[in-house]
Design a protein around this motif. Structure first.
Motif, PDB file in Angstrom:
ATOM      1  N   PRO A 127       0.808  -1.229   0.000  1.00  0.00           N
ATOM      2  CA  PRO A 127       0.000   0.000   0.000  1.00  0.00           C
ATOM      3  C   PRO A 127       0.838   1.274   0.000  1.00  0.00           C
ATOM      4  N   ALA A 128       1.989   1.253   0.683  1.00  0.00           N
ATOM      5  CA  ALA A 128       2.833   2.441   0.713  1.00  0.00           C
ATOM      6  C   ALA A 128       3.412   2.735  -0.670  1.00  0.00           C
ATOM      7  N   LEU A 129       3.885   1.716  -1.357  1.00  0.00           N
ATOM      8  CA  LEU A 129       4.436   1.903  -2.698  1.00  0.00           C
ATOM      9  C   LEU A 129       3.350   2.323  -3.683  1.00  0.00           C
ATOM     10  N   LEU A 130       2.164   1.752  -3.533  1.00  0.00           N
ATOM     11  CA  LEU A 130       1.070   2.137  -4.420  1.00  0.00           C
ATOM     12  C   LEU A 130       0.707   3.608  -4.210  1.00  0.00           C
ATOM     13  N   TYR A 131       0.662   4.041  -2.960  1.00  0.00           N
ATOM     14  CA  TYR A 131       0.351   5.448  -2.683  1.00  0.00           C
ATOM     15  C   TYR A 131       1.450   6.359  -3.224  1.00  0.00           C
TER      16      TYR A 131
END
Length: 222
Positions: free
Chosen positions: A21-25
């Motif tokens: 989720p952090a990389l996607l954000y």
């Protein structure tokens, strides 16, 4: 509560379940926000994806422990407090991402309206962007709390329910997240900054009710 938060943060970081989720954000913000774009549009663009990210991180936190470890934590601290710590960990982690996204927008965006004619005051604009991001985090935590254990125990139900809830909270006009983000985007057309106090208050009440209900149910089902 502090030791529980440290424990869940250690679990989240050590499991690397925060990375997707952090990389996607980060990719969403880096690709979607360009240098020189209107600042209010940028704040809205950076805030909206925090809602599904929060749902994702809540699931990562509340399902991160093996059953035996979860039972030990519940026995030591109480199932409700243990579950609350997991949800708070996810909310705090998402808030950190939101702060980074808001800071990035402040650094690269143009402090003018969408037509680049009206000056937008950066102080109020940044406050509006930060509170909009927080509103999205709170609603994401609420949706995540209700779309995972102990409310929904099956991943087959929990994952699509969480995704659908995140989508509805973003696109439904009555949603505080939609109101806060729309306020930024609408204000960008003429350079008007609207501080989303009402959406933030509504999001906080919804989050408090949802997390309280999930923690109460956790005490009954553990």
């Amino acid at each position: 509560m502090i030791p529980l938060l440290r424990y869940h943060f250690a679990l989240l970081i050590g499991s690397h379940r925060w990375l997707p989720p952090a990389l996607l954000y980060a990719a969403f913000v880096a690709i979607g926000i360009r240098a020189g774009d209107p600042v209010l549009d940028g704040y809205g663009y950076a805030a909206a994806p925090l809602l599904p990210v929060a749902v994702w991180l809540v699931r990562a936190c509340v399902t991160g422990e093996p059953p035996a470890a979860r039972a030990c934590t519940a026995a030591a601290a109480g199932p409700g407090r243990a579950h609350l710590a997991a949800v708070l960990t996810a909310a705090l982690a998402t808030t950190v991402l939101g702060a980074l996204g808001t800071g990035f927008v402040a650094l690269v965006s143009d402090p003018h309206s969408a037509d680049h004619r009206t000056v937008v005051p950066m102080g109020p604009a940044t406050l509006a962007g930060a509170l909009t991001a927080l509103s999205c985090v709170l609603l994401g935590a609420a949706a995540g709390a209700l779309a995972n254990r102990p409310v929904l125990r099956s991943a087959g139900w929990a994952v699509p329910t969480g995704a659908l809830a995140a989508l509805l909270l973003l696109v439904t006009a009555a949603s505080p997240a939609n109101a806060a983000v729309s306020g930024l985007v609408t204000g960008s057309s003429d350079g008007t900054v609207t501080i989303p106090w009402l959406p933030l208050g509504a999001a906080a009440l919804i989050a408090a009710a949802a997390v309280t209900a999930a923690c109460a149910l956790s005490s009954r089902r553990t």
